[in-house]
Design a protein around this motif. Structure first.
Motif, short mmCIF file in Angstrom:
data_model
loop_
_atom_site.label_atom_id
_atom_site.label_comp_id
_atom_site.label_asym_id
_atom_site.label_seq_id
_atom_site.Cartn_x
_atom_site.Cartn_y
_atom_site.Cartn_z
N ALA A 117 0.85 -1.20 0.00
CA ALA A 117 0.00 0.00 0.00
C ALA A 117 0.89 1.24 0.00
CB ALA A 117 -0.91 0.00 1.23
N LEU A 118 0.32 2.36 -0.41
CA LEU A 118 1.06 3.62 -0.44
C LEU A 118 1.52 4.02 0.96
CD1 LEU A 118 -0.88 6.00 -2.84
CD2 LEU A 118 1.45 5.16 -3.11
N CYS A 119 2.71 4.56 1.03
CA CYS A 119 3.25 5.12 2.27
C CYS A 119 2.78 6.56 2.42
CB CYS A 119 4.78 5.12 2.25
SG CYS A 119 5.50 3.49 2.49
N SER A 120 2.92 7.04 3.63
CA SER A 120 2.60 8.44 3.90
C SER A 120 3.81 9.06 4.58
CB SER A 120 1.38 8.51 4.81
OG SER A 120 1.12 9.83 5.17
N GLY A 121 4.65 9.71 3.79
CA GLY A 121 5.80 10.42 4.35
C GLY A 121 6.98 9.56 4.73
N CYS A 122 7.12 8.39 4.17
CA CYS A 122 8.26 7.53 4.49
C CYS A 122 9.48 7.94 3.67
CB CYS A 122 7.93 6.07 4.22
SG CYS A 122 6.68 5.42 5.35
N GLU A 123 10.64 7.55 4.17
CA GLU A 123 11.90 7.85 3.51
C GLU A 123 12.50 6.55 2.97
OE1 GLU A 123 14.27 9.83 6.50
OE2 GLU A 123 12.46 10.77 7.27
N ASP A 124 13.60 6.68 2.25
CA ASP A 124 14.28 5.50 1.73
C ASP A 124 14.54 4.50 2.85
OD1 ASP A 124 14.29 6.96 -0.56
OD2 ASP A 124 16.46 6.96 -0.84
N GLU A 125 14.00 3.32 2.72
CA GLU A 125 14.20 2.19 3.63
C GLU A 125 13.82 2.48 5.08
OE1 GLU A 125 17.67 -0.27 2.95
OE2 GLU A 125 18.05 0.81 1.09
#
Length: 142
Positions: free
Chosen positions: A78-86
């Protein structure tokens, strides 16, 4: 979201824009639920399974989507909300609908949960709910 904005998102995450990457991203942006590899294969029937799989891996690594493993062992994304690389820090619950089998992200106050168990080191929180989604629940009520 327009293709220009989708392209900007991929650029921002350092991902080269390809037609399949745009299609996969557009699919996640268009529908609110999570998708398994099989779901995406059915929606993007003209795309190769391995290409879709590699796109999912890349999107997860870059913080665009997150992995969900349901109680029956099926892996969805599902789509993330404000996550960064890894680094995935969008904590919420997931609900799998008993009627339509779709998986949805559900808001969850994880702060209250974590503060109530302060004697433990919490590395990850995964809450999986089985029930009926609001669409199917509305249809059942009619």
């Amino acid at each position: 979201m327009s293709t220009i904005t989708e392209t900007s998102l991929l650029d921002k995450k350092g991902i080269s824009v390809t037609p399949i990457r745009l299609l996969v991203l557009q699919t996640f942006l268009k529908y609110p639920q999570a998708f398994s590899l099989k779901d995406l294969e059915e929606k993007l029937f003209y795309s190769e399974r391995s290409t879709i799989f590699r796109t999912l891996q890349l999107f997860e690594k870059k913080g665009i989507i997150h992995e969900i493993i349901s109680s029956d062992g099926i892996k969805s994304f599902a789509l993330c909300s404000g996550c960064e690389d890894e680094i995935h820090h969008d904590q919420h619950a997931h609900l799998k609908c008993k009627k339509c089998a779709s998986v949805f992200c559900i808001p969850l106050n994880t702060h209250a949960l974590v503060s109530s168990i302060s004697d433990y080191q919490i590395d990850d929180i995964q809450v999986f709910i089985n029930g009926i989604c609001k669409t199917c629940n509305t249809v059942a009520a009619d």
